[in-house]
Enzyme design. Structure first.
Site, PDB file in Angstrom:
ATOM      1  N   ARG A   1      21.426 110.438  41.684  1.00 25.43           N
ATOM      2  CA  ARG A   1      22.252 110.586  42.892  1.00 25.43           C
ATOM      3  C   ARG A   1      22.441 112.034  43.333  1.00 25.43           C
ATOM      4  O   ARG A   1      22.311 112.353  44.509  1.00 25.43           O
ATOM      5  CB  ARG A   1      23.648 110.006  42.635  1.00 25.43           C
ATOM      6  CG  ARG A   1      23.714 108.554  42.890  1.00 25.43           C
ATOM      7  CD  ARG A   1      25.097 108.004  42.752  1.00 25.43           C
ATOM      8  NE  ARG A   1      24.963 106.553  42.898  1.00 25.43           N
ATOM      9  CZ  ARG A   1      25.915 105.680  42.707  1.00 25.43           C
ATOM     10  NH1 ARG A   1      27.109 106.084  42.362  1.00 25.43           N
ATOM     11  NH2 ARG A   1      25.702 104.396  42.870  1.00 25.43           N
TER      12      ARG A   1
ATOM     13  N   SER B   1      32.311 102.099  36.922  1.00 24.87           N
ATOM     14  CA  SER B   1      33.746 102.293  37.135  1.00 24.87           C
ATOM     15  C   SER B   1      34.517 100.979  37.172  1.00 24.87           C
ATOM     16  O   SER B   1      35.689 100.953  36.806  1.00 24.87           O
ATOM     17  CB  SER B   1      34.017 103.113  38.387  1.00 24.87           C
ATOM     18  OG  SER B   1      33.246 102.646  39.429  1.00 24.87           O
ATOM     19  N   LEU B   2      33.872  99.899  37.573  1.00 24.65           N
ATOM     20  CA  LEU B   2      34.585  98.616  37.512  1.00 24.65           C
ATOM     21  C   LEU B   2      34.846  98.267  36.049  1.00 24.65           C
ATOM     22  O   LEU B   2      35.929  97.827  35.667  1.00 24.65           O
ATOM     23  CB  LEU B   2      33.789  97.523  38.224  1.00 24.65           C
ATOM     24  CG  LEU B   2      33.600  97.775  39.728  1.00 24.65           C
ATOM     25  CD1 LEU B   2      32.842  96.641  40.385  1.00 24.65           C
ATOM     26  CD2 LEU B   2      34.940  97.974  40.433  1.00 24.65           C
TER      27      LEU B   2
ATOM     28  N   GLU C   1      39.979 104.836  38.459  1.00 28.00           N
ATOM     29  CA  GLU C   1      39.417 106.069  39.016  1.00 28.00           C
ATOM     30  C   GLU C   1      40.396 107.236  38.954  1.00 28.00           C
ATOM     31  O   GLU C   1      39.991 108.394  38.906  1.00 28.00           O
ATOM     32  CB  GLU C   1      38.937 105.829  40.460  1.00 28.00           C
ATOM     33  CG  GLU C   1      38.049 106.958  40.926  1.00 28.00           C
ATOM     34  CD  GLU C   1      37.276 106.655  42.194  1.00 28.00           C
ATOM     35  OE1 GLU C   1      37.046 105.467  42.494  1.00 28.00           O
ATOM     36  OE2 GLU C   1      36.904 107.623  42.881  1.00 28.00           O
TER      37      GLU C   1
ATOM     38  N   ASP D   1      46.536 110.164  45.377  1.00 23.31           N
ATOM     39  CA  ASP D   1      47.986 110.097  45.112  1.00 23.31           C
ATOM     40  C   ASP D   1      48.288 110.138  43.617  1.00 23.31           C
ATOM     41  O   ASP D   1      49.203 110.840  43.181  1.00 23.31           O
ATOM     42  CB  ASP D   1      48.586 108.801  45.688  1.00 23.31           C
ATOM     43  CG  ASP D   1      48.606 108.784  47.203  1.00 23.31           C
ATOM     44  OD1 ASP D   1      48.126 109.758  47.809  1.00 23.31           O
ATOM     45  OD2 ASP D   1      49.096 107.795  47.778  1.00 23.31           O
TER      46      ASP D   1
HETATM   47  C1  FAD Z   1      31.885 101.360  48.832  1.00 19.36           C
HETATM   48  C2  FAD Z   1      32.067 101.431  47.345  1.00 19.36           C
HETATM   49  C3  FAD Z   1      31.212 100.735  46.505  1.00 19.36           C
HETATM   50  C4  FAD Z   1      31.375 100.806  45.129  1.00 19.36           C
HETATM   51  N1  FAD Z   1      30.540 100.095  44.322  1.00 19.36           N
HETATM   52  C5  FAD Z   1      30.756 100.089  42.995  1.00 19.36           C
HETATM   53  C6  FAD Z   1      29.964  99.276  42.137  1.00 19.36           C
HETATM   54  O1  FAD Z   1      29.051  98.577  42.589  1.00 19.36           O
HETATM   55  N2  FAD Z   1      30.224  99.303  40.807  1.00 19.36           N
HETATM   56  C7  FAD Z   1      31.216 100.069  40.275  1.00 19.36           C
HETATM   57  O2  FAD Z   1      31.423 100.057  39.071  1.00 19.36           O
HETATM   58  N3  FAD Z   1      31.980 100.848  41.071  1.00 19.36           N
HETATM   59  C8  FAD Z   1      31.785 100.870  42.406  1.00 19.36           C
HETATM   60  N4  FAD Z   1      32.568 101.660  43.205  1.00 19.36           N
HETATM   61  C9  FAD Z   1      33.660 102.423  42.596  1.00 19.36           C
HETATM   62  C10 FAD Z   1      34.821 101.495  42.275  1.00 19.36           C
HETATM   63  O3  FAD Z   1      34.951 100.537  43.292  1.00 19.36           O
HETATM   64  C11 FAD Z   1      36.132 102.265  42.172  1.00 19.36           C
HETATM   65  O4  FAD Z   1      35.978 103.355  41.329  1.00 19.36           O
HETATM   66  C12 FAD Z   1      37.204 101.326  41.621  1.00 19.36           C
HETATM   67  O5  FAD Z   1      37.455 100.291  42.549  1.00 19.36           O
HETATM   68  C13 FAD Z   1      38.491 102.069  41.358  1.00 19.36           C
HETATM   69  O6  FAD Z   1      39.442 101.121  40.933  1.00 19.36           O
HETATM   70  P1  FAD Z   1      40.947 101.523  40.765  1.00 19.36           P
HETATM   71  O7  FAD Z   1      41.683 100.281  40.405  1.00 19.36           O
HETATM   72  O8  FAD Z   1      41.044 102.692  39.877  1.00 19.36           O
HETATM   73  O9  FAD Z   1      41.367 102.026  42.214  1.00 19.36           O
HETATM   74  P2  FAD Z   1      41.431 101.216  43.588  1.00 19.36           P
HETATM   75  O10 FAD Z   1      40.606  99.992  43.526  1.00 19.36           O
HETATM   76  O11 FAD Z   1      41.178 102.212  44.664  1.00 19.36           O
HETATM   77  O12 FAD Z   1      42.935 100.745  43.630  1.00 19.36           O
HETATM   78  C14 FAD Z   1      43.974 101.666  43.828  1.00 19.36           C
HETATM   79  C15 FAD Z   1      45.103 100.902  44.467  1.00 19.36           C
HETATM   80  O13 FAD Z   1      46.246 101.742  44.535  1.00 19.36           O
HETATM   81  C16 FAD Z   1      46.811 101.644  45.827  1.00 19.36           C
HETATM   82  N5  FAD Z   1      47.504 102.899  46.111  1.00 19.36           N
HETATM   83  C17 FAD Z   1      46.974 104.082  46.502  1.00 19.36           C
HETATM   84  N6  FAD Z   1      47.936 104.997  46.657  1.00 19.36           N
HETATM   85  C18 FAD Z   1      49.107 104.403  46.319  1.00 19.36           C
HETATM   86  C19 FAD Z   1      50.463 104.841  46.259  1.00 19.36           C
HETATM   87  N7  FAD Z   1      50.803 106.089  46.571  1.00 19.36           N
HETATM   88  N8  FAD Z   1      51.402 103.968  45.871  1.00 19.36           N
HETATM   89  C20 FAD Z   1      51.067 102.695  45.531  1.00 19.36           C
HETATM   90  N9  FAD Z   1      49.807 102.222  45.580  1.00 19.36           N
HETATM   91  C21 FAD Z   1      48.839 103.067  45.956  1.00 19.36           C
HETATM   92  C22 FAD Z   1      45.651 101.391  46.756  1.00 19.36           C
HETATM   93  O14 FAD Z   1      46.076 100.768  47.942  1.00 19.36           O
HETATM   94  C23 FAD Z   1      44.781 100.472  45.895  1.00 19.36           C
HETATM   95  O15 FAD Z   1      45.145  99.137  46.042  1.00 19.36           O
HETATM   96  C24 FAD Z   1      32.412 101.604  44.586  1.00 19.36           C
HETATM   97  C25 FAD Z   1      33.273 102.306  45.423  1.00 19.36           C
HETATM   98  C26 FAD Z   1      33.102 102.227  46.792  1.00 19.36           C
HETATM   99  C27 FAD Z   1      34.048 102.994  47.664  1.00 19.36           C
END
Ligand code: FAD
Length: 332
Positions: free
Chosen positions: A86, A189-190, A173, A19
């Site tokens: 990977r 990425s965290l 991300e 999105d």
């Molecule tokens: C299974 C798994 C394991 C992982 N393990 C690791 C790890 O060990 N170490 C590491 O560094 N990374 C890891 N990653 C990657 C990491 O978790 C993600 O890259 C990170 O959580 C992304 O954070 P973010 O805040 O950018 O997005 P997200 O955590 O995905 O948050 C995005 C938020 O936006 C909300 N959202 C989405 N669309 C909309 C919209 N249109 N309007 C309003 N809100 C919306 C979602 O509901 C969500 O709450 C892992 C990923 C996965 C899937």
């Protein structure tokens, strides 16, 4: 968040529908490096179970990968065997899957030679989750396949989260800062979310002290939680299958061109969204097209982007970031 839902198999949650990238792109922002999608090599592959991620730590602890003939195969592909990067492991698995005639082939993770109590202690969550699906990882092989995991690119930002559009910030991300290059290292990425989220927050606070720069001409916000509609799910499924087959772990020009054409074809089916699912479908279509077009334009292999028709790096032309804005794609 990410865009793993572009693919039939993904470790990502259902909300990872690209999105942020699609909205920013529609608003005119630059997006970058979208061809670099990381596929995690080992996700649980069972009918009706989510693609639960089976951590690299399992292989770090000594787990083997076996094909359907029960042979360990990774040494054929890389000196580090199961501990190869990977993208190498994911491609090797796809190659092994393609070799067999089974209708729904899998590869196995094998921990059965490791000490049972150690495995249970070291990986309690993985043990428990697999047990929910009747797989005892201490005594049985775990069926796995690769799955889309992480988008290295995103909305192009500087190191303070600022996009090319005045007033629009991105972090996490959804953002493409360039820090992950073509192939993110695990666990970065965290860190990225924390560091650039905080930096963006500070910068926005400072920006608010100055007169606000306004972006004109955005369409009005629409409903976000309408009823689910069946037809749009068919379009999403078509898109996910297409992305998995043609814009996945191993790519080539013919497949990518076909994907671009078919994704353009899907556009009218998702062009007038009302419900949340329909908005997600439209965003997936936009993000998918951006990934496919970027992958087609990058005529080389680098990091997570692998093309059989261009299997090597081309540093002269492509040691650069891809940048897409509106209809234009460039490398810089
Ligand atoms: C299974 C798994 C394991 C992982 N393990 C690791 C790890 O060990 N170490 C590491 O560094 N990374 C890891 N990653 C990657 C990491 O978790 C993600 O890259 C990170 O959580 C992304 O954070 P973010 O805040 O950018 O997005 P997200 O955590 O995905 O948050 C995005 C938020 O936006 C909300 N959202 C989405 N669309 C909309 C919209 N249109 N309007 C309003 N809100 C919306 C979602 O509901 C969500 O709450 C892992 C990923 C996965 C899937």
């Amino acid at each position: 968040g990410g865009m793993g839902q572009l693919y039939l198999n993904t470790t990502n949650p259902s909300v990872a529908t690209g999105d942020g990238v699609a909205m920013a792109y529609r608003a005119g922002a630059e997006v970058t490096d979208l061809e670099f999608i990381q596929f995690h090599p080992t996700a649980l592959y069972l009918k009706k179970a989510p693609r639960f991620l089976l951590s690299e730590a399992l292989r770090g602890e000594g787990a083997y990968l076996r094909n359907m003939e029960m042979s360990r195969f990774m040494a054929k592909y890389h000196l580090m065997a199961e501990l190869a990067p990977r993208d190498v492991v994911a491609r090797a698995i796809m190659h092994e899957l393609g070799r067999v005639r089974a209708k729904d082939p899998v590869v196995y993770l094998d921990l059965t030679h490791l000490d049972e109590s150690h495995v249970r202690r070291r990986f309690p969550r993985i043990y428990k989750t697999c047990m929910q699906y009747n797989v005892d990882i201490t005594t049985e092989l775990i069926p796995i396949r690769p799955a889309a995991h992480y988008a290295m690119g995103g909305v192009r930002t500087d190191l303070d989260g600022r996009s090319s559009l005045p007033g629009l910030y991105a972090a996490g991300e959804a953002a493409g800062t360039g820090v992950h290059g073509a192939n993110r290292l695990a666990s970065n990425s965290l860190l990225e979310g924390l560091v650039f989220g905080a930096r963006a927050g500070k910068k926005m606070r400072n920006e608010l002290k100055a007169p606000a720069a306004r972006v004109a001409g955005l369409p009005p916000a629409a409903y976000s939680n309408g009823p689910l509609s069946v037809p749009v799910d068919a379009s999403i499924n078509e898109l996910q299958t297409l992305m998995w087959n043609q814009v996945g772990i191993v790519r080539n020009a013919n497949g990518l061109k076909e994907a671009v054409e078919r994704l353009k074809h899907i556009e009218p089916q998702v062009a007038r969204p009302h419900s949340r699912r329909e908005f997600e479908a439209r965003n997936l279509q936009i993000a998918g097209l951006l990934v496919a077009q970027s992958a087609l334009a990058r005529e080389e292999s680098r990091g997570a982007h692998y093309r059989t028709d261009f299997p090597d790096h081309n540093d002269v032309k492509f040691r650069k970031h891809s940048v897409v804005q509106a209809e234009k794609i460039r490398f810089e």
